[in-house]
Structures are given as structure tokens and as C-alpha cells.
Design a protein around this motif. Structure first.
Motif, PDB file in Angstrom:
ATOM      1  N   ALA A 109       0.832  -1.208   0.000  1.00  0.00           N
ATOM      2  CA  ALA A 109       0.000   0.000   0.000  1.00  0.00           C
ATOM      3  C   ALA A 109       0.871   1.264   0.000  1.00  0.00           C
ATOM      4  O   ALA A 109       0.579   2.241  -0.705  1.00  0.00           O
ATOM      5  CB  ALA A 109      -0.912  -0.008   1.224  1.00  0.00           C
ATOM      6  N   LYS A 110       1.949   1.235   0.771  1.00  0.00           N
ATOM      7  CA  LYS A 110       2.825   2.406   0.851  1.00  0.00           C
ATOM      8  C   LYS A 110       3.561   2.642  -0.468  1.00  0.00           C
ATOM      9  O   LYS A 110       3.714   3.791  -0.914  1.00  0.00           O
ATOM     10  CB  LYS A 110       3.834   2.179   1.990  1.00  0.00           C
ATOM     11  CG  LYS A 110       4.713   3.371   2.299  1.00  0.00           C
ATOM     12  CD  LYS A 110       3.993   4.447   3.052  1.00  0.00           C
ATOM     13  CE  LYS A 110       4.957   5.559   3.487  1.00  0.00           C
ATOM     14  NZ  LYS A 110       4.231   6.704   4.074  1.00  0.00           N
ATOM     15  N   VAL A 111       4.000   1.572  -1.102  1.00  0.00           N
ATOM     16  CA  VAL A 111       4.679   1.687  -2.404  1.00  0.00           C
ATOM     17  C   VAL A 111       3.722   2.265  -3.443  1.00  0.00           C
ATOM     18  O   VAL A 111       4.075   3.168  -4.219  1.00  0.00           O
ATOM     19  CB  VAL A 111       5.219   0.312  -2.849  1.00  0.00           C
ATOM     20  CG1 VAL A 111       5.629   0.335  -4.323  1.00  0.00           C
ATOM     21  CG2 VAL A 111       6.412  -0.093  -1.996  1.00  0.00           C
ATOM     22  N   ASP A 112       2.488   1.763  -3.451  1.00  0.00           N
ATOM     23  CA  ASP A 112       1.482   2.283  -4.402  1.00  0.00           C
ATOM     24  C   ASP A 112       1.228   3.766  -4.150  1.00  0.00           C
ATOM     25  O   ASP A 112       1.104   4.556  -5.099  1.00  0.00           O
ATOM     26  CB  ASP A 112       0.180   1.496  -4.263  1.00  0.00           C
ATOM     27  CG  ASP A 112       0.323   0.055  -4.734  1.00  0.00           C
ATOM     28  OD1 ASP A 112       1.310  -0.244  -5.437  1.00  0.00           O
ATOM     29  OD2 ASP A 112      -0.549  -0.764  -4.383  1.00  0.00           O
ATOM     30  N   GLU A 113       1.125   4.129  -2.887  1.00  0.00           N
ATOM     31  CA  GLU A 113       0.860   5.526  -2.523  1.00  0.00           C
ATOM     32  C   GLU A 113       1.996   6.436  -2.981  1.00  0.00           C
ATOM     33  O   GLU A 113       1.748   7.507  -3.552  1.00  0.00           O
ATOM     34  CB  GLU A 113       0.698   5.606  -1.001  1.00  0.00           C
ATOM     35  CG  GLU A 113       0.512   7.002  -0.452  1.00  0.00           C
ATOM     36  CD  GLU A 113       0.563   6.995   1.070  1.00  0.00           C
ATOM     37  OE1 GLU A 113       0.109   6.015   1.689  1.00  0.00           O
ATOM     38  OE2 GLU A 113       1.082   7.973   1.658  1.00  0.00           O
ATOM     39  N   GLU A 114       3.233   6.017  -2.763  1.00  0.00           N
ATOM     40  CA  GLU A 114       4.374   6.858  -3.129  1.00  0.00           C
ATOM     41  C   GLU A 114       4.519   6.985  -4.643  1.00  0.00           C
ATOM     42  O   GLU A 114       4.884   8.040  -5.160  1.00  0.00           O
ATOM     43  CB  GLU A 114       5.655   6.287  -2.517  1.00  0.00           C
ATOM     44  CG  GLU A 114       5.663   6.386  -0.996  1.00  0.00           C
ATOM     45  CD  GLU A 114       7.054   6.621  -0.436  1.00  0.00           C
ATOM     46  OE1 GLU A 114       8.026   6.249  -1.114  1.00  0.00           O
ATOM     47  OE2 GLU A 114       7.136   7.167   0.673  1.00  0.00           O
ATOM     48  N   TYR A 115       4.214   5.907  -5.364  1.00  0.00           N
ATOM     49  CA  TYR A 115       4.321   5.983  -6.823  1.00  0.00           C
ATOM     50  C   TYR A 115       3.238   6.922  -7.384  1.00  0.00           C
ATOM     51  O   TYR A 115       3.495   7.689  -8.316  1.00  0.00           O
ATOM     52  CB  TYR A 115       4.187   4.599  -7.450  1.00  0.00           C
ATOM     53  CG  TYR A 115       4.626   4.565  -8.899  1.00  0.00           C
ATOM     54  CD1 TYR A 115       5.964   4.428  -9.229  1.00  0.00           C
ATOM     55  CD2 TYR A 115       3.691   4.690  -9.922  1.00  0.00           C
ATOM     56  CE1 TYR A 115       6.372   4.421 -10.547  1.00  0.00           C
ATOM     57  CE2 TYR A 115       4.093   4.674 -11.254  1.00  0.00           C
ATOM     58  CZ  TYR A 115       5.434   4.539 -11.567  1.00  0.00           C
ATOM     59  OH  TYR A 115       5.838   4.536 -12.884  1.00  0.00           O
ATOM     60  N   ALA A 116       2.040   6.856  -6.779  1.00  0.00           N
ATOM     61  CA  ALA A 116       0.961   7.748  -7.219  1.00  0.00           C
ATOM     62  C   ALA A 116       1.345   9.213  -6.976  1.00  0.00           C
ATOM     63  O   ALA A 116       1.064  10.092  -7.803  1.00  0.00           O
ATOM     64  CB  ALA A 116      -0.327   7.406  -6.469  1.00  0.00           C
ATOM     65  N   ARG A 117       2.000   9.469  -5.865  1.00  0.00           N
ATOM     66  CA  ARG A 117       2.448  10.835  -5.567  1.00  0.00           C
ATOM     67  C   ARG A 117       3.503  11.291  -6.573  1.00  0.00           C
ATOM     68  O   ARG A 117       3.490  12.439  -7.032  1.00  0.00           O
ATOM     69  CB  ARG A 117       3.016  10.889  -4.150  1.00  0.00           C
ATOM     70  CG  ARG A 117       3.370  12.296  -3.662  1.00  0.00           C
ATOM     71  CD  ARG A 117       3.523  12.315  -2.156  1.00  0.00           C
ATOM     72  NE  ARG A 117       4.580  11.441  -1.720  1.00  0.00           N
ATOM     73  CZ  ARG A 117       5.868  11.803  -1.633  1.00  0.00           C
ATOM     74  NH1 ARG A 117       6.222  13.017  -1.975  1.00  0.00           N
ATOM     75  NH2 ARG A 117       6.788  10.958  -1.221  1.00  0.00           N
ATOM     76  N   LEU A 118       4.398  10.375  -6.966  1.00  0.00           N
ATOM     77  CA  LEU A 118       5.417  10.710  -7.964  1.00  0.00           C
ATOM     78  C   LEU A 118       4.777  11.017  -9.313  1.00  0.00           C
ATOM     79  O   LEU A 118       5.170  11.959 -10.015  1.00  0.00           O
ATOM     80  CB  LEU A 118       6.407   9.547  -8.091  1.00  0.00           C
ATOM     81  CG  LEU A 118       7.575   9.734  -9.051  1.00  0.00           C
ATOM     82  CD1 LEU A 118       8.472  10.880  -8.600  1.00  0.00           C
ATOM     83  CD2 LEU A 118       8.387   8.446  -9.164  1.00  0.00           C
ATOM     84  N   MET A 119       3.762  10.244  -9.672  1.00  0.00           N
ATOM     85  CA  MET A 119       3.056  10.484 -10.931  1.00  0.00           C
ATOM     86  C   MET A 119       2.398  11.870 -10.923  1.00  0.00           C
ATOM     87  O   MET A 119       2.426  12.600 -11.923  1.00  0.00           O
ATOM     88  CB  MET A 119       1.999   9.405 -11.147  1.00  0.00           C
ATOM     89  CG  MET A 119       2.560   8.037 -11.512  1.00  0.00           C
ATOM     90  SD  MET A 119       3.280   8.008 -13.175  1.00  0.00           S
ATOM     91  CE  MET A 119       1.807   8.155 -14.173  1.00  0.00           C
TER      92      MET A 119
END
Length: 312
Positions: A296-306
Motif C-alpha cells: 500500500a505504501k509503495v502504491d501511494e508513493e508511486y501515485a504521488r510521484l506520478m
């Protein structure tokens, strides 16, 4: 757009430099992803470079007195102050050129440190050098712990990982904090160029290093560096793990050019993080709850980068 990058022509598989700044015969562990990345860094920079190397794995394995693997000018630095010495070298060269003591020509100044020297012990020194605007490149070789002194945790050790100072057991479950985002800290200084890179994508790595060296002012490249000894992984799988870290979005590849985020390799169909954890002893104790939290944290951080790339 940075002037120096407007006409940048990158490396390709057909025009790789033949010169080696780092000679073979060093004493790195078998399968060391860090020395592999460092060799690519040096091939990208060529011979007109002065290297300021902090205490760490790469200092230990390349300079067992009286031998050295370096084929360029190289200075040994304490754990914390590679950026400070690089600043001094850059400033001294300016003075000597102004006084006519040395020829007026550009020489790249490279500071090298591991994740502990960069994200923990040397962070304030690096910050000062970035703030002052020295024209140098800082490369962090991130193997996610203090490997050369006994695999102790660093601020860049990922959540849940086992190290000698974050052992899992009845009272603990590995590293308890999330990995420090050092590239974001560097980007917050407003420097011209920041990038992340991986030895699994060698052309991308070399081109980012070359770009970073070309820009006027401070630049920072954060390189993912697998460590079979500290991670409890097979040496022949280091490049595979480096690639999986990108494919699972655990270590995204991107550039920050004058504040503008550019994702170098968009991962539209990510693999689950569990694919990356298989084969690494440091993660074998993770519970289902921990794995779910990490995903969940990895998905959240990648979405923020996008979002950052879309907004800038």
C-alpha cells in the motif's frame, strides 16, 4: 531547459566509452551491485574527473594500501564530509585558474558516498554544499545499510528489513521506519539536477550521470546498489533484484530537472512487491500484514510521484 542539456547526446550500446576510471582487480564481494554501478559512473565521466570518496564499501575495496583501483585523481574522505571536500576542491581550482597557476579548463568534481554517509552522517554537509551552489556531482550508492562496518541499519534501510541492529524476533519485526527519501530532500534544495538510477538499466544510469556532470552547479544522482552480503541474496541475482525493484515500483527511476519531475521508466503493469522480496534473507520474516502495508505504501508513493510529474 538547462542550456548544457539542450544538445545532449546520450550514450548508446554502440558508443560506450572504452576508458575505465575504475580498474578491475578490486576487492568487492562477488555480485556487488555497488561496484558495478560505480564502474558505469566512471565510464560515463571519463578521465577528466577528481573523485572525493567517503569512507564506505567503495573506499575499502578499491584502496587497500599500497594498492589502488583508481585511474583518476582520488581523495579519501571521512564518512561525513565528502561534499565539503568536493566543495573545497572546486573552489580551489577556481582560485588557481584565476591566478594562472593551472590551465583554465573544466574538470568534473565527483563526491561519492554510501547511503549512511549520504542520508545520515553527511546529510548536513551535503546540504551546505548544495545550498552554496558548488559546481559538483554527488553520487549516492545506496545498498540500504552500513555494509562495510557490519550491516547496521541506516536511514535508507527499507521498512521491515533485517539488519544487525534491526533484528526480527519476539520484540521486533525488522526495520521500523520507512526508507528516507534522500532524492526528494536534495530536490528540495532547488538544485539544477536530481536523478535516481539503477545498474539494471545501464544506459539510463550513464546518461543521467553525464547530464548531472554537464549542468552548472550542484547535481545529485541516487543509485540503487544491491548487496548480496548484507541482503542475504545470491550474487548472480543482483541485477535481477535491481530490475525487480523498478518493476515493482519500489525504486522508481526519474529525474528532477530544475524542479520538473520526469519519470524515466513508467511502470504501467507493476509486479507485486512480494516478487522482489523472494530470495532476500533480510525480508524472509515479513508477515502478511507487513507485506500488505508495504504494498500500500509503495502504491501511494508511486501515485504521488506520478502527480508530481503531471503537475510539473
Amino acid at each position: 531547459m538547462i542550456t548544457e542539456l539542450e544538445k545532449f547526446k546520450g550514450f548508446s550500446a554502440k558508443n560506450l566509452p572504452k576508458e575505465e576510471g575504475l580498474a578491475p582487480g578490486h576487492r568487492a564481494c562477488q555480485g556487488c551491485g555497488e561496484v558495478l554501478a560505480l564502474r558505469m559512473v566512471m565510464k560515463a565521466l571519463g578521465k577528466d574527473v577528481i573523485v572525493c570518496c567517503a569512507t564506505g564499501c567503495m573506499e575499502i575495496v578499491t584502496t587497500p594500501f599500497p594498492q589502488t583501483s583508481w585511474q583518476v585523481p582520488w581523495i579519501h574522505i571521512a564518512f561525513e564530509n565528502a561534499a565539503s571536500v568536493a566543495s573545497g576542491v572546486e573552489a580551489a581550482r577556481k582560485v588557481l585558474m584565476r591566478k594562472g597557476r593551472i590551465p583554465k579548463r573544466h574538470v568534473d568534481i565527483l563526491a561519492v558516498g554510501g547511503d549512511g554517509a549520504t542520508g545520515d552522517i553527511g546529510l548536513s554537509w551535503i546540504s551546505g554544499a548544495m545550498e552554496r551552489g558548488h559546481d559538483f556531482l554527488y553520487v549516492c550508492l545506496d545498498n540500504e545499510a552500513y555494509m562495510n562496518t557490519g550491516v547496521q541499519r541506516s536511514g535508507c534501510t527499507p521498512y521491515g528489513a533485517m539488519t544487525t541492529t534491526s533484528p526480527p524476533g519476539k520484540k521486533g519485526s525488522g526495520q521500523v521506519t520507512w526508507k528516507k527519501n534522500v532524492p526528494a530532500i536534495m530536490a528540495a534544495h532547488g538544485i539544477p539536477y536530481v536523478a535516481t538510477a539503477s545498474p539494471a538499466y545501464f544506459l539510463d544510469l550513464m546518461n543521467k550521470v553525464k547530464k548531472a556532470a554537464l549542468v552548472e552547479g550542484p547535481a545529485y544522482v541516487h543509485i540503487y546498489s544491491p548487496c548480496p552480503t548484507g541482503w542475504g541474496s545470491a550474487g548472480e541475482r543482483s541485477v535481477e533484484f535491481a530490475k525487480l525493484a523498478v518493476e515493482t515500483r519500489i525504486f522508481p527511476l526519474y529525474e528532477v530537472i530544475e524542479g520538473r519531475y520526469v519519470i524515466s521508466r513508467k511502470i504501467t503493469k507493476p509486479k507485486p512487491v512480494t516478487e522482489y522480496f523472494k530470495g532476500q534473507r533480510r525480508f524472509r520474516h515479513l508477515s502478511e500484514d507487513q507485506l500488505s502495508f508495504i504494498q500500500a505504501k509503495v502504491d501511494e508513493e508511486y501515485a504521488r510521484l506520478m502527480k508530481l510529474s503531471e503537475a510539473t
